[in-house]
Design a protein around this motif. Structure first.
Motif: not given
Ligand SMILES: [Zn+2]
Ligand SMILES: [Zn+2]
Length: 272
Positions: A217-237
């Motif tokens: 589980a993640f905070h939205l802002y943690c997964l987006a690294s605080g980047d408002e424009t980010k649309e997707s992100q690879r799971c760090p795990k």
């Protein structure tokens, strides 16, 4: 800055009046404190941040024996890190079921607090950790200590939103606010252990988590690294590509996979 002087006292007074304030308002408070105490308010943002951290740390040393803490909280529903500073009561009140946030909430009568407790329980039971306004209002019927009517329930919710104990999403649904989560962390952990997660990145509790298939589980802002424009992100795990919602919502892995399947065939995810 002295170890503990007028600047600390005035800043703390400001925090006591506000309870919680966003970062811009906190900087304004710090600036006022500087003017009143003949201190230089730094021009650079990073120096302002450093001064803020410093004064908060010094005040917290004094507050610690009282079970109080000025702490930073971040709104779960944004990709950007929308930061607030709040004055929180850190004494474990998880057992005080009906005395929810009693100290911080002298403005509320027992019936209103019981109503708030029902609203919180129903938010936590909800898959998306939110309640439609009308559902929340209807809960007032179940308040035992002092039943009240829908109209009154509506104004109680408004008061709780105004005091930032609850918040309203864009679609008007009712959610837990950063203030509530900051103040009631113990209560939430104790009573809703199954419903809350620890963010796999920052390790802090997260209510409206973004979930990966691997169950992290993640905070939205943690997964987006605080980047408002980010649309997707690879799971760090597990490296699974997670589509980021615009507002932090729980994404149960299966429905997310289905949604992705509908959108594109290029994704050769396993068929379940
Ligand atoms: Zn996090
Ligand atoms: Zn994963």
């Amino acid at each position: 800055m002295r170890e503990y002087g007028d600047e600390h006292r005035i800043f703390l007074q400001g925090m006591m009046c506000r309870g919680i304030a966003d970062y811009q308002e906190i900087l304004k408070l710090l600036q006022c404190v500087c003017v009143r105490c003949n201190l230089v308010f730094p021009n650079e943002k990073k120096d302002q941040a450093r001064m803020l951290v410093h004064i908060v740390q010094q005040i917290n040393t004094k507050l610690d024996p009282l079970g109080l803490l000025i702490d930073k909280v971040i709104d779960e529903d944004n990709k950007a890190r929308v930061t607030y500073f709040g004055l929180f009561n850190k004494i474990d009140r998880s057992q005080e079921a009906t005395e929810l946030t009693k100290k911080a909430m002298v403005n509320y009568n027992p019936g209103e607090l019981e109503f708030l407790k029902l609203v919180v329980e129903n938010i936590m039971d909800n898959e998306d950790k939110e309640l439609e306004s009308i559902t929340a209002i209807n809960l007032s019927r179940h308040v035992v200590s002092r039943p009240f009517k829908a109209l009154e329930a509506e104004s109680v919710i408004q008061k709780l939103v105004d005091d930032q104990w609850l918040k309203r999403a864009m679609d008007k649904s009712i959610r837990l606010s950063p203030r509530f989560i900051g103040e009631m962390e113990h209560y939430l952990k104790e009573n809703f252990a199954e419903e809350i997660h620890a963010c796999a990145l920052c390790k802090k509790i997260v209510i409206r988590a973004v979930l990966c298939n691997c169950s992290k589980a993640f905070h939205l802002y943690c997964l987006a690294s605080g980047d408002e424009t980010k649309e997707s992100q690879r799971c760090p795990k597990c490296k699974f590509k997670i589509e980021l919602p615009n507002q932090g919502i729980v994404l149960p892995s299966r429905s997310q996979a289905k949604k992705r399947g509908r959108k594109t065939d290029s994704d050769s995810s396993d068929s379940d």
